[in-house]
Design a protein around this motif. Structure first.
Motif, PDB file in Angstrom:
ATOM      1  N   ARG A 115      -8.031   1.514   2.612  1.00  0.00           N
ATOM      2  CA  ARG A 115      -7.679   0.394   3.230  1.00  0.00           C
ATOM      3  C   ARG A 115      -8.567  -0.862   2.719  1.00  0.00           C
ATOM      4  O   ARG A 115      -8.340  -2.054   2.862  1.00  0.00           O
ATOM      5  CB  ARG A 115      -7.530   0.267   4.849  1.00  0.00           C
ATOM      6  CG  ARG A 115      -6.458   1.306   5.259  1.00  0.00           C
ATOM      7  CD  ARG A 115      -6.265   1.263   6.574  1.00  0.00           C
ATOM      8  NE  ARG A 115      -5.285   2.106   7.053  1.00  0.00           N
ATOM      9  CZ  ARG A 115      -4.607   2.390   8.542  1.00  0.00           C
ATOM     10  NH1 ARG A 115      -5.450   1.496   9.169  1.00  0.00           N
ATOM     11  NH2 ARG A 115      -3.929   3.422   8.736  1.00  0.00           N
ATOM     12  N   LEU A 116      -9.914  -0.558   2.482  1.00  0.00           N
ATOM     13  CA  LEU A 116     -10.882  -1.384   2.300  1.00  0.00           C
ATOM     14  C   LEU A 116     -11.332  -1.530   0.757  1.00  0.00           C
ATOM     15  O   LEU A 116     -12.096  -2.201   0.385  1.00  0.00           O
ATOM     16  CB  LEU A 116     -12.076  -1.436   2.834  1.00  0.00           C
ATOM     17  CG  LEU A 116     -12.231  -1.621   4.573  1.00  0.00           C
ATOM     18  CD1 LEU A 116     -13.061  -1.235   5.280  1.00  0.00           C
ATOM     19  CD2 LEU A 116     -11.226  -2.903   4.815  1.00  0.00           C
ATOM     20  N   GLY A 117     -10.594  -0.748  -0.148  1.00  0.00           N
ATOM     21  CA  GLY A 117     -10.865  -0.802  -1.626  1.00  0.00           C
ATOM     22  C   GLY A 117     -11.523   0.034  -2.077  1.00  0.00           C
ATOM     23  O   GLY A 117     -11.952   0.032  -3.312  1.00  0.00           O
ATOM     24  N   LEU A 118     -12.547   0.805  -1.431  1.00  0.00           N
ATOM     25  CA  LEU A 118     -13.442   1.546  -1.877  1.00  0.00           C
ATOM     26  C   LEU A 118     -12.796   3.100  -2.312  1.00  0.00           C
ATOM     27  O   LEU A 118     -11.862   3.592  -1.805  1.00  0.00           O
ATOM     28  CB  LEU A 118     -14.768   2.074  -1.021  1.00  0.00           C
ATOM     29  CG  LEU A 118     -15.478   0.738  -0.414  1.00  0.00           C
ATOM     30  CD1 LEU A 118     -16.461   1.144   0.739  1.00  0.00           C
ATOM     31  CD2 LEU A 118     -16.051  -0.112  -1.275  1.00  0.00           C
ATOM     32  N   THR A 119     -13.525   3.360  -3.320  1.00  0.00           N
ATOM     33  CA  THR A 119     -13.220   4.969  -4.095  1.00  0.00           C
ATOM     34  C   THR A 119     -13.648   5.988  -3.155  1.00  0.00           C
ATOM     35  O   THR A 119     -14.687   5.656  -2.301  1.00  0.00           O
ATOM     36  CB  THR A 119     -13.803   4.934  -5.442  1.00  0.00           C
ATOM     37  OG1 THR A 119     -15.159   5.288  -5.051  1.00  0.00           O
ATOM     38  CG2 THR A 119     -13.314   4.049  -6.220  1.00  0.00           C
ATOM     39  N   SER A 174      -2.374   8.049   7.768  1.00  0.00           N
ATOM     40  CA  SER A 174      -1.740   8.789   6.836  1.00  0.00           C
ATOM     41  C   SER A 174      -1.723   8.552   5.343  1.00  0.00           C
ATOM     42  O   SER A 174      -1.553   9.301   4.605  1.00  0.00           O
ATOM     43  CB  SER A 174      -0.533   9.529   7.264  1.00  0.00           C
ATOM     44  OG  SER A 174       0.469   8.175   7.482  1.00  0.00           O
ATOM     45  N   ASP A 175      -1.999   6.985   5.112  1.00  0.00           N
ATOM     46  CA  ASP A 175      -2.135   6.808   3.690  1.00  0.00           C
ATOM     47  C   ASP A 175      -3.076   6.790   3.049  1.00  0.00           C
ATOM     48  O   ASP A 175      -3.931   5.895   2.460  1.00  0.00           O
ATOM     49  CB  ASP A 175      -1.715   5.241   3.752  1.00  0.00           C
ATOM     50  CG  ASP A 175      -2.544   4.443   4.675  1.00  0.00           C
ATOM     51  OD1 ASP A 175      -3.347   5.078   5.427  1.00  0.00           O
ATOM     52  OD2 ASP A 175      -2.480   3.236   4.563  1.00  0.00           O
ATOM     53  N   MET A 176      -3.516   8.154   2.539  1.00  0.00           N
ATOM     54  CA  MET A 176      -4.758   8.529   1.998  1.00  0.00           C
ATOM     55  C   MET A 176      -4.319   8.887   0.563  1.00  0.00           C
ATOM     56  O   MET A 176      -3.297   9.312   0.197  1.00  0.00           O
ATOM     57  CB  MET A 176      -5.402   9.968   2.786  1.00  0.00           C
ATOM     58  CG  MET A 176      -5.751   9.771   4.016  1.00  0.00           C
ATOM     59  SD  MET A 176      -6.265  11.215   4.773  1.00  0.00           S
ATOM     60  CE  MET A 176      -6.567  10.952   6.492  1.00  0.00           C
ATOM     61  N   SER A 177      -5.315   8.626  -0.341  1.00  0.00           N
ATOM     62  CA  SER A 177      -5.179   8.518  -1.998  1.00  0.00           C
ATOM     63  C   SER A 177      -5.283  10.255  -1.954  1.00  0.00           C
ATOM     64  O   SER A 177      -5.834  11.042  -1.381  1.00  0.00           O
ATOM     65  CB  SER A 177      -6.087   7.785  -2.461  1.00  0.00           C
ATOM     66  OG  SER A 177      -7.438   8.402  -2.047  1.00  0.00           O
ATOM     67  N   THR A 178      -4.959  10.523  -3.260  1.00  0.00           N
ATOM     68  CA  THR A 178      -4.893  11.806  -3.740  1.00  0.00           C
ATOM     69  C   THR A 178      -6.435  12.096  -3.783  1.00  0.00           C
ATOM     70  O   THR A 178      -6.933  13.322  -3.646  1.00  0.00           O
ATOM     71  CB  THR A 178      -4.218  12.097  -5.071  1.00  0.00           C
ATOM     72  OG1 THR A 178      -2.921  11.539  -4.761  1.00  0.00           O
ATOM     73  CG2 THR A 178      -4.317  13.511  -5.516  1.00  0.00           C
ATOM     74  N   GLY A 179      -7.184  11.277  -4.408  1.00  0.00           N
ATOM     75  CA  GLY A 179      -8.776  11.511  -4.612  1.00  0.00           C
ATOM     76  C   GLY A 179      -9.492  12.049  -3.121  1.00  0.00           C
ATOM     77  O   GLY A 179     -10.429  12.334  -3.144  1.00  0.00           O
ATOM     78  N   TYR A 180      -8.794  11.466  -1.933  1.00  0.00           N
ATOM     79  CA  TYR A 180      -9.282  11.670  -0.546  1.00  0.00           C
ATOM     80  C   TYR A 180      -9.083  13.185  -0.295  1.00  0.00           C
ATOM     81  O   TYR A 180      -9.935  13.890   0.349  1.00  0.00           O
ATOM     82  CB  TYR A 180      -8.941  10.572   0.346  1.00  0.00           C
ATOM     83  CG  TYR A 180      -9.652  10.810   1.635  1.00  0.00           C
ATOM     84  CD1 TYR A 180     -10.849  10.201   1.944  1.00  0.00           C
ATOM     85  CD2 TYR A 180      -9.168  11.610   2.583  1.00  0.00           C
ATOM     86  CE1 TYR A 180     -11.581  10.269   3.326  1.00  0.00           C
ATOM     87  CE2 TYR A 180      -9.995  11.652   3.888  1.00  0.00           C
ATOM     88  CZ  TYR A 180     -10.832  11.049   3.969  1.00  0.00           C
ATOM     89  OH  TYR A 180     -11.689  11.286   5.431  1.00  0.00           O
ATOM     90  N   ILE A 181      -7.912  13.583  -0.401  1.00  0.00           N
ATOM     91  CA  ILE A 181      -7.380  14.697   0.114  1.00  0.00           C
ATOM     92  C   ILE A 181      -7.506  16.004  -0.870  1.00  0.00           C
ATOM     93  O   ILE A 181      -7.130  17.032  -0.511  1.00  0.00           O
ATOM     94  CB  ILE A 181      -6.102  14.729   0.489  1.00  0.00           C
ATOM     95  CG1 ILE A 181      -5.002  14.371  -0.620  1.00  0.00           C
ATOM     96  CG2 ILE A 181      -6.029  13.417   1.674  1.00  0.00           C
ATOM     97  CD1 ILE A 181      -3.607  14.207  -0.117  1.00  0.00           C
TER      98      ILE A 181
END
Length: 345
Positions: A115-119, A174-181
């Motif tokens: 949500r804050l734009g960090l990778t 739940s709106d997690m990026s593929t890179g996170y999960i």
């Protein structure tokens, strides 16, 4: 006057000695006691093997490859939390905030990443850093302010539960990026990658406890803090390190749980605390400090995970699962207590 140790080491009278100069029955008695001691020292693994057989007989699905993978994945998060709990236990302290720390730090990492734009490469380490800082804060409170760890970490646990509710606004992230999960979903030849993290941490902790100066300091501090201090060990520093490592491991566990579930709830991690405390104690870590090892913790983690998964797949009614699981844990802890008393004698 001879002490008991003097008497036990004295040679047997000639009249009672057997053909080899030994008292009759001495060798068999030692072998018998040694056998019983071996059983008690490995009771966690024997108990685990028995439950595996029982659950496998009740439902053959328990022996399938997919269920084995499920056990390993579920053991990962619990295992990391058990290692986190064991660090303060090694120095005769306790940290009740690890489960709440796990949930709160994971939420911070997820918010920064989604949500804050960090990778995720930045957000995830920052979330783990928050958990590590909370562990460091606990250590400072216990050592510098002389607060009782049970009450201090209980207060921190309540604060973190409220903080998690506040940052999530009671909603599920739940709106997690593929890179996170990815680490929670990625597989190699259909084998999940996530348990490798637990294996690496477990090996690292085993090496640290047995082969490093810090490990010896942890055992010495937990065994007798006054004697350790007299020997030149900086007891307060060792305790702060133990709490800091506990926070770090809780942060890693929080990230892995979020990546596996692909979501973070407003009560994330609350159901893990008691099991995370029970696992290392079942595995031989003493609540009084100075005793325990990585292999025993692994046994305790696998035992609790097998109980949880086994009860689920044998179609035990849900309102009985917690009760039966608690009874099995009670039996395991009781057997461990008997083991400790027997070995001490």
């Amino acid at each position: 006057m001879q002490t008991r140790s003097d008497l036990s080491s004295s040679p047997a009278p000639a009249a009672l000695a057997g053909p080899g100069g030994a008292a009759p029955g001495t060798g068999s008695g030692k072998r018998g006691k040694g056998g019983v001691q071996w059983v008690f020292q490995n009771v966690v693994w024997l108990w685990l093997a028995a439950l595996v057989v029982v659950f496998g007989v009740l439902n053959p699905f328990f022996f399938t490859l997919s269920n084995l993978q499920n056990v390993l994945v579920q053991a990962t998060v619990l295992g990391l939390l058990a290692l986190a709990v064991s660090m303060p236990l090694m120095v005769a302290e306790i940290d009740l905030s690890i489960a709440s720390n796990m949930g709160f730090s994971a939420a911070i990492g997820a918010i920064l990443s989604t949500r804050l734009g960090l990778t995720p490469a930045v957000g995830v380490p920052l979330g783990i850093a928050v958990a590590t800082a909370i562990g460091f804060f606990n250590g400072l409170c216990v050592t510098r302010l002389k607060m009782v760890s049970l009450i201090q970490t209980l207060a921190v646990m309540i604060v973190l539960q409220g903080s998690l509710l506040a940052v999530t606004q009671g909603n599920t992230i739940s709106d997690m990026s593929t890179g996170y999960i990815w680490i929670g979903q990625y597989t190699v030849n259909n084998w999940p990658v996530m348990p490798i993290v637990f294996l690496v941490v477990l090996i690292g902790m085993g090496f640290m406890l047995r082969k490093t100066v810090l490990g010896r300091y942890l055992y010495a501090t937990g065994g007798n803090a006054l004697a350790a201090n007299s020997a030149g060990i900086r007891v307060n520093r060792v305790k702060i390190i133990a709490f800091t490592l506990s926070g770090f491991l809780a942060g890693v566990a929080g990230y892995l749980l979020a990546a596996w579930q692909m979501a973070i709830t407003s009560d994330q991690g609350e159901g893990f605390l008691l099991y995370a405390i029970a696992a290392p104690i079942i595995g031989g870590v003493s609540v009084f400090g100075g005793r325990g090892g990585a292999l025993g913790i692994l046994g305790g983690v696998l035992l609790l995970t097998v109980i949880h998964v086994g009860l689920a797949i044998t179609e035990v009614p849900s309102f009985y699962v917690q009760m039966i699981g608690g009874i099995l844990i009670f039996i395991a802890v009781a057997v461990d207590a008997i083991r400790v008393n027997f070995v001490s004698q």
